[in-house]
Design an enzyme around this catalytic site. Structure first.
Site, mmCIF file in Angstrom:
data_model
loop_
_atom_site.group_PDB
_atom_site.id
_atom_site.type_symbol
_atom_site.label_atom_id
_atom_site.label_comp_id
_atom_site.label_asym_id
_atom_site.label_seq_id
_atom_site.Cartn_x
_atom_site.Cartn_y
_atom_site.Cartn_z
ATOM 1 N N ASN A 130 0.847 -1.190 0.000
ATOM 2 C CA ASN A 130 0.000 0.000 0.000
ATOM 3 C C ASN A 130 0.880 1.236 0.000
ATOM 4 O OD1 ASN A 130 -2.630 -0.986 0.037
ATOM 5 N ND2 ASN A 130 -2.801 -0.970 2.272
ATOM 6 N N LYS A 139 -4.947 3.489 -6.978
ATOM 7 C CA LYS A 139 -4.974 2.723 -5.715
ATOM 8 C C LYS A 139 -4.757 3.671 -4.536
ATOM 9 C CE LYS A 139 -4.350 -1.205 -3.199
ATOM 10 N NZ LYS A 139 -3.185 -1.428 -2.410
HETATM 11 O O1 PAF Z 1 -5.697 -1.265 2.798
HETATM 12 C C1 PAF Z 1 -6.792 -1.846 2.635
HETATM 13 O O2 PAF Z 1 -7.521 -2.187 3.547
HETATM 14 C C2 PAF Z 1 -7.227 -2.167 1.216
HETATM 15 O O3 PAF Z 1 -6.207 -1.715 0.327
HETATM 16 C C3 PAF Z 1 -8.584 -1.607 0.788
HETATM 17 C C4 PAF Z 1 -8.676 -1.630 -0.711
HETATM 18 C C5 PAF Z 1 -8.838 -0.214 1.287
HETATM 19 C C6 PAF Z 1 -9.709 -2.525 1.243
HETATM 20 O O4 PAF Z 1 -9.851 -2.659 2.605
#
Ligand code: PAF
Length: 296
Positions: free
Chosen positions: A96, A177
């Site tokens: 992330n 994203k």
């Molecule tokens: O970090 C997360 O939790 C996920 O990337 C997302 C897409 C927000 C779904 O919970």
């Protein structure tokens, strides 16, 4: 292919487990999870149930054809330093937040690929990962365009039955994203709600505002991401993951440091114009972090 999955938490364990059906996989993570996988194998439950026997260790191996990096963004620099001594064919980040690939490129000699992963996973206990939602891995050259290493890695993932797209527009996908994470993660962590609570009402408005600001910053940086696209992707993820607890909510509930600096904090850092929603979310989460239980 020998694949080291570095950061065998929930998502890393699931990806490693799926890949281990076809490849020689080494999971790198923490005990007691790694000790249990080493002794009894990895059990995958939920959407698909199976057991595999990858190698499992707490330090990176000396060599691998591919390192898949799945650690929290604030651990990327430490992992990059460890991987620098490892003989690697390629490295793929499925983390992330923004900036992870840059950190890896600075430390490594091998090609570094960017990736996103929308599979859902939860660590159910040492040695067991719950597969909570089918998704997709999208990977490609971090600067965009065609990439032979990306094709090779994509083919290896497909061979293992992992839904995979090799994409030539990773910068736009990473920003898309980021917009979703900026919209969902901090809001759900602070309000302690499931992702689905952002489907309507004030939560939906807040999420849309954060996504729009992020799209605007993407455009400031030359990445073609329309406001409407960022908002509609956010709505879709909120719908698809309505019952899930976001990763940041899980971090907050466990008293752990969050990825705020690589998500909303990144938007604030690189923005050329004011981003008040991202700024407020960042300040609130940092305020919580100052008093959190786990100081690691
Ligand atoms: O970090 C997360 O939790 C996920 O990337 C997302 C897409 C927000 C779904 O919970």
């Amino acid at each position: 292919m020998h694949i080291a999955v570095v950061g065998a938490g929930s998502l890393g364990s699931l990806l490693g487990g799926l890949l281990a059906r076809e490849h020689d996989v080494t999971l790198v993570g923490r005990d007691p999870h790694m000790a249990r996988v080493a002794s009894d194998g990895l059990s995958v439950t939920g959407v698909e149930g199976f057991r595999v026997s990858p190698s499992a260790r707490t330090t990176v191996p000396d060599a691998a054809d591919l390192a898949v990096v799945a650690v929290k963004s604030h651990d990327t620099a430490a992992v990059a330093a460890q991987l620098a001594d490892c003989d690697l064919g390629a490295c793929l980040s499925v983390q992330n937040g923004m900036g992870n690939e840059d950190t890896l490129v600075d430390a490594l000699d091998c090609p570094v690929l960017a990736g996103t992963c929308s599979y859902g996973a939860r660590l159910a206990g040492p040695g067991t990962v719950a597969f909570t939602g089918r998704g997709e891995v999208v990977l490609g050259a971090r600067e965009g365009g065609a990439s032979e290493p990306a094709q090779r890695v994509g083919a290896a993932f497909v061979d293992a039955g992992v839904e995979t797209t090799v994409a030539a527009d990773m910068p736009r996908r990473l920003w898309a994203k980021l917009a979703v994470n900026a919209a969902v993660n901090a809001a759900t962590a602070l309000a302690r709600v499931e992702n689905g609570a952002l489907a309507e009402g004030p939560g939906a408005e807040l999420a849309a505002d954060a996504a729009r600001e992020t799209a605007r910053v993407a455009r400031e940086r030359g990445v073609d991401l329309a406001d409407e696209r960022a908002v509609s992707l956010t709505r879709q993820v909120v719908r698809d993951t309505a019952a899930n607890r976001s990763s940041m909510r899980q971090d907050v509930e466990a008293g752990r440091r969050t990825e705020i600096d690589a998500i909303n904090g990144y938007v604030v850092r690189v923005a050329e114009t004011p981003v008040p929603v991202n700024e407020t979310l960042t300040r609130l989460v940092r305020t919580w972090e100052r008093g959190r239980v786990d100081s690691g």
